[in-house]
Design a protein around this motif. Structure first.
Motif, PDB file in Angstrom:
ATOM      1  N   THR A  24       0.848  -1.192   0.000  1.00 31.23           N
ATOM      2  CA  THR A  24       0.000   0.000   0.000  1.00 31.23           C
ATOM      3  C   THR A  24       0.881   1.238   0.000  1.00 31.23           C
ATOM      4  O   THR A  24       2.068   1.176   0.375  1.00 31.23           O
ATOM      5  CB  THR A  24      -0.891   0.026   1.244  1.00 31.23           C
ATOM      6  OG1 THR A  24      -0.049   0.154   2.416  1.00 31.23           O
ATOM      7  CG2 THR A  24      -1.730  -1.242   1.339  1.00 31.23           C
ATOM      8  N   PRO A  25       0.326   2.398  -0.373  1.00 26.53           N
ATOM      9  CA  PRO A  25       1.117   3.626  -0.282  1.00 26.53           C
ATOM     10  C   PRO A  25       1.660   3.875   1.119  1.00 26.53           C
ATOM     11  O   PRO A  25       2.813   4.305   1.275  1.00 26.53           O
ATOM     12  CB  PRO A  25       0.111   4.703  -0.707  1.00 26.53           C
ATOM     13  CG  PRO A  25      -0.812   3.996  -1.649  1.00 26.53           C
ATOM     14  CD  PRO A  25      -0.952   2.619  -1.068  1.00 26.53           C
ATOM     15  N   ASP A  26       0.867   3.618   2.139  1.00 21.11           N
ATOM     16  CA  ASP A  26       1.340   3.834   3.517  1.00 21.11           C
ATOM     17  C   ASP A  26       2.519   2.931   3.864  1.00 21.11           C
ATOM     18  O   ASP A  26       3.432   3.335   4.597  1.00 21.11           O
ATOM     19  CB  ASP A  26       0.206   3.588   4.502  1.00 21.11           C
ATOM     20  CG  ASP A  26      -0.839   4.696   4.479  1.00 21.11           C
ATOM     21  OD1 ASP A  26      -0.546   5.767   3.913  1.00 21.11           O
ATOM     22  OD2 ASP A  26      -1.943   4.475   5.014  1.00 21.11           O
ATOM     23  N   THR A  62      -4.105  13.608   1.349  1.00 20.65           N
ATOM     24  CA  THR A  62      -4.775  12.540   0.603  1.00 20.65           C
ATOM     25  C   THR A  62      -6.172  12.320   1.179  1.00 20.65           C
ATOM     26  O   THR A  62      -6.486  12.758   2.279  1.00 20.65           O
ATOM     27  CB  THR A  62      -3.988  11.217   0.665  1.00 20.65           C
ATOM     28  OG1 THR A  62      -3.876  10.797   2.039  1.00 20.65           O
ATOM     29  CG2 THR A  62      -2.600  11.363   0.074  1.00 20.65           C
ATOM     30  N   ARG A  93      -6.308  13.558  -7.104  1.00 22.40           N
ATOM     31  CA  ARG A  93      -4.933  13.077  -7.148  1.00 22.40           C
ATOM     32  C   ARG A  93      -4.032  14.194  -7.672  1.00 22.40           C
ATOM     33  O   ARG A  93      -4.378  14.911  -8.600  1.00 22.40           O
ATOM     34  CB  ARG A  93      -4.830  11.837  -8.049  1.00 22.40           C
ATOM     35  CG  ARG A  93      -5.486  10.610  -7.431  1.00 22.40           C
ATOM     36  CD  ARG A  93      -5.514   9.451  -8.394  1.00 22.40           C
ATOM     37  NE  ARG A  93      -4.167   9.043  -8.798  1.00 22.40           N
ATOM     38  CZ  ARG A  93      -3.930   8.125  -9.737  1.00 22.40           C
ATOM     39  NH1 ARG A  93      -4.955   7.548 -10.342  1.00 22.40           N
ATOM     40  NH2 ARG A  93      -2.705   7.793 -10.052  1.00 22.40           N
ATOM     41  N   PHE A 104       3.017   6.440  -6.717  1.00 25.18           N
ATOM     42  CA  PHE A 104       2.132   5.485  -6.051  1.00 25.18           C
ATOM     43  C   PHE A 104       1.972   5.838  -4.578  1.00 25.18           C
ATOM     44  O   PHE A 104       0.860   5.876  -4.040  1.00 25.18           O
ATOM     45  CB  PHE A 104       2.696   4.074  -6.211  1.00 25.18           C
ATOM     46  CG  PHE A 104       1.928   3.008  -5.483  1.00 25.18           C
ATOM     47  CD1 PHE A 104       0.701   2.563  -5.944  1.00 25.18           C
ATOM     48  CD2 PHE A 104       2.441   2.450  -4.321  1.00 25.18           C
ATOM     49  CE1 PHE A 104      -0.013   1.588  -5.265  1.00 25.18           C
ATOM     50  CE2 PHE A 104       1.738   1.461  -3.633  1.00 25.18           C
ATOM     51  CZ  PHE A 104       0.501   1.032  -4.114  1.00 25.18           C
ATOM     52  N   ASN A 127       2.314   8.663  -3.113  1.00 26.76           N
ATOM     53  CA  ASN A 127       1.696   9.959  -2.887  1.00 26.76           C
ATOM     54  C   ASN A 127       0.369  10.138  -3.614  1.00 26.76           C
ATOM     55  O   ASN A 127      -0.141  11.251  -3.697  1.00 26.76           O
ATOM     56  CB  ASN A 127       2.664  11.066  -3.311  1.00 26.76           C
ATOM     57  CG  ASN A 127       3.847  11.195  -2.373  1.00 26.76           C
ATOM     58  OD1 ASN A 127       3.727  11.764  -1.299  1.00 26.76           O
ATOM     59  ND2 ASN A 127       4.985  10.647  -2.769  1.00 26.76           N
ATOM     60  N   HIS A 128      -0.178   9.050  -4.151  1.00 29.28           N
ATOM     61  CA  HIS A 128      -1.475   9.083  -4.828  1.00 29.28           C
ATOM     62  C   HIS A 128      -1.474  10.090  -5.988  1.00 29.28           C
ATOM     63  O   HIS A 128      -2.481  10.761  -6.229  1.00 29.28           O
ATOM     64  CB  HIS A 128      -2.593   9.423  -3.837  1.00 29.28           C
ATOM     65  CG  HIS A 128      -2.698   8.483  -2.679  1.00 29.28           C
ATOM     66  ND1 HIS A 128      -3.441   7.323  -2.717  1.00 29.28           N
ATOM     67  CD2 HIS A 128      -2.123   8.512  -1.446  1.00 29.28           C
ATOM     68  CE1 HIS A 128      -3.335   6.692  -1.559  1.00 29.28           C
ATOM     69  NE2 HIS A 128      -2.536   7.389  -0.778  1.00 29.28           N
ATOM     70  N   SER A 129      -0.361  10.185  -6.677  1.00 23.09           N
ATOM     71  CA  SER A 129      -0.248  11.135  -7.780  1.00 23.09           C
ATOM     72  C   SER A 129      -0.762  10.516  -9.070  1.00 23.09           C
ATOM     73  O   SER A 129      -0.663   9.301  -9.272  1.00 23.09           O
ATOM     74  CB  SER A 129       1.208  11.574  -7.969  1.00 23.09           C
ATOM     75  OG  SER A 129       1.713  12.171  -6.794  1.00 23.09           O
ATOM     76  N   ARG A 130      -1.256  11.354  -9.939  1.00 17.80           N
ATOM     77  CA  ARG A 130      -1.721  10.867 -11.238  1.00 17.80           C
ATOM     78  C   ARG A 130      -0.760  11.223 -12.363  1.00 17.80           C
ATOM     79  O   ARG A 130      -0.829  10.658 -13.446  1.00 17.80           O
ATOM     80  CB  ARG A 130      -3.094  11.455 -11.567  1.00 17.80           C
ATOM     81  CG  ARG A 130      -3.122  12.966 -11.758  1.00 17.80           C
ATOM     82  CD  ARG A 130      -4.517  13.456 -12.119  1.00 17.80           C
ATOM     83  NE  ARG A 130      -4.563  14.910 -12.254  1.00 17.80           N
ATOM     84  CZ  ARG A 130      -4.276  15.562 -13.378  1.00 17.80           C
ATOM     85  NH1 ARG A 130      -3.881  14.897 -14.443  1.00 17.80           N
ATOM     86  NH2 ARG A 130      -4.358  16.877 -13.425  1.00 17.80           N
ATOM     87  N   PHE A 173      -2.949   0.820 -11.143  1.00 11.79           N
ATOM     88  CA  PHE A 173      -2.403   2.155 -10.895  1.00 11.79           C
ATOM     89  C   PHE A 173      -1.975   2.773 -12.218  1.00 11.79           C
ATOM     90  O   PHE A 173      -1.202   2.173 -12.973  1.00 11.79           O
ATOM     91  CB  PHE A 173      -1.210   2.070  -9.944  1.00 11.79           C
ATOM     92  CG  PHE A 173      -0.504   3.383  -9.720  1.00 11.79           C
ATOM     93  CD1 PHE A 173      -1.135   4.425  -9.059  1.00 11.79           C
ATOM     94  CD2 PHE A 173       0.798   3.570 -10.165  1.00 11.79           C
ATOM     95  CE1 PHE A 173      -0.488   5.631  -8.842  1.00 11.79           C
ATOM     96  CE2 PHE A 173       1.453   4.768  -9.954  1.00 11.79           C
ATOM     97  CZ  PHE A 173       0.813   5.807  -9.288  1.00 11.79           C
TER      98      PHE A 173
END
Length: 453
Positions: A58-60, A90, A96, A133, A135-138, A177
């Protein structure tokens, strides 16, 4: 017709010295200095970390590993990359945002990121995918120094290769992703090394820094959460995620609490200028020894530990570990970790005048101390260099160095310019006083910046 040799950021370590388990940044580099293509990168464990992380973590979890590894930012500030990523805003109802690679390597005396981008661009791309991934970036952006044309070509080709192979774009490695990267070449301003000025320039505005808070992690590019990391920082991420935090921390061993290796370099009048990937915390003297010492029998007078915006240290400081806290404790900054040596026959006043002229020219002009104080500094140094300084000029330079320091200006540009000046005045004051003309009277109010007092 003769052709001038093409400049390279030269890695001075032989392939036999560089191993995957000890040199995560450079072990794949070719001996001829050419770009490592995608097939060769894949054969050397390339994108394995992306496949494993996107499919299993996961990202975390990625952020937790980065924190445990103690990967500190290699752009100069030394802030924990994992902590920085943990501060990104987030949530399910938030858009994103963006991951931006700061590749605007304009710090005088610094040339480490160039070798990674020109010769191993896929390592940077892999690190950016993992960062996106986490940082939930697009979308990712590589903000590249405009003069780095060879790096631009290598990166553009690698981005195309990665896209064609499915490492960029929708559903990377079947993980669901999606992430892509765009290459943006800057117009060549030193201030773009400051992350908010970089974001302003990326958006198409003048490269002025922004007030913080809000920090980019909350509201950055186009108002969305944005993380900005240096090239070398991002290139460390695949190794950390592939082999784990304990492995990465062990690379520096007992030399430093900071994890990993560092691309160190030496420039100036040394026998072998160039780059070495060494454990974090390697003593400065060992690095200078690898560079062959000073040329032509010269002796060391002083050295800058990490680019022009760091403070001068002396020969007795060569035993210090090259890490952020140790060099900071000595009154300077590790910065980019590329040493600039000053030989005993090089006067400090003209050297400082040249450095401060660069900083004055590169100021964005946003705040008064930087906009006006730096040009006055240059004029005073030029007068001392000519032997035409007035009584009180050295004291005025000390005032300027103090008033340009941390907390007095909008961003870190002026404090960075003030650090070499303040340290040179502290260690070599007699050289400045030698430029005061005995026949001069003290400057009148308003003459060459006297009103600054």
């Amino acid at each position: 017709m003769s052709v001038a040799p093409r400049y390279h950021s030269r890695l001075r370590q032989a392939p036999t010295e560089r191993r995957a388990e000890t040199h995560p940044l450079t072990w794949r580099l070719r001996e001829d200095g050419r770009r490592v293509a995608l097939d060769d990168y894949l054969a050397g464990d390339g994108y394995a970390a992306v496949r494993e992380v996107l499919g299993e973590q996961t990202p975390d979890a990625v952020i937790a590993t980065l924190k445990a590894a103690n990967l500190r930012g290699r752009g100069g500030a030394g802030f924990s990359a994992g902590t920085k990523w943990s501060l990104t805003l987030t949530g399910g109802d938030l858009p994103r945002g963006y991951l931006v690679c700061n590749a605007d390597e304009m710090e005088p005396g610094t040339f480490k990121d160039r070798v990674l981008m020109e010769q191993l661009p896929h390592l940077l791309i892999e690190g950016m995918i993992l960062g996106g991934f986490a940082n939930h970036s697009r979308q990712g952006y590589i903000f590249l120094r405009g003069e780095y044309r060879e790096a631009a070509g290598a990166l553009a080709l690698a981005l195309e290769e990665a896209r064609d192979a499915g490492w960029l774009g929708p559903d990377i490695a079947g993980s669901g992703f999606d992430f892509d990267i765009a290459l943006h070449t800057g117009a060549g301003r030193y201030i773009c090394g400051e992350e908010t000025a970089l974001i302003s320039s990326l958006e198409g505005h003048r490269a002025n820094p922004r007030a913080k808070p809000p920090f980019p992690g909350q509201s950055g590019a186009w108002g969305k959460p944005t993380v900005v990391n240096n090239v070398e920082t991002l290139c460390n991420v695949p190794g950390v995620m592939r082999h784990g935090a304990d492995w990465y921390q062990a690379l520096s061993g007992s030399l430093s609490e900071d994890g990993g290796t560092k691309l160190y370099g030496v420039s100036g009048r040394v026998a072998r200028p160039g780059l070495w990937e060494l454990p974090m915390g390697t003593p400065a003297g060992e690095l200078l020894e690898r560079a062959g010492g000073l040329r032509d029998g010269r002796r060391l007078k002083a050295w800058l530990p990490g680019g022009a915006s760091t403070g001068f240290l002396l020969p007795e400081h060569l035993s210090l570990a090259l890490d952020f806290d140790t060099i900071g404790g000595a009154g300077s900054r590790l910065g980019t970790g590329l040493l600039t040596v000053v030989p005993d026959d090089q006067p400090l006043v003209p050297l400082l005048r040249n450095l401060e002229a660069f900083f004055a020219r590169e100021s964005c002009g946003w705040c008064t101390p930087c906009r006006d104080g730096l040009p006055w500094t240059v004029r005073l140094l030029a007068a001392l260099e000519r032997g035409e300084g007035a009584p009180g000029d050295v004291e005025l330079l000390e005032d300027l160095a103090r008033d340009l320091g941390p907390g007095r200006t909008f961003c870190a540009h002026a404090p960075g310019a003030a650090m070499p000046l303040a340290s040179a005045l502290a260690h070599f004051r007699d050289e400045f006083e030698a430029g005061v003309a005995p026949s001069r009277t003290p400057r009148a109010v308003g003459e060459e910046g006297r009103a600054w007092r």
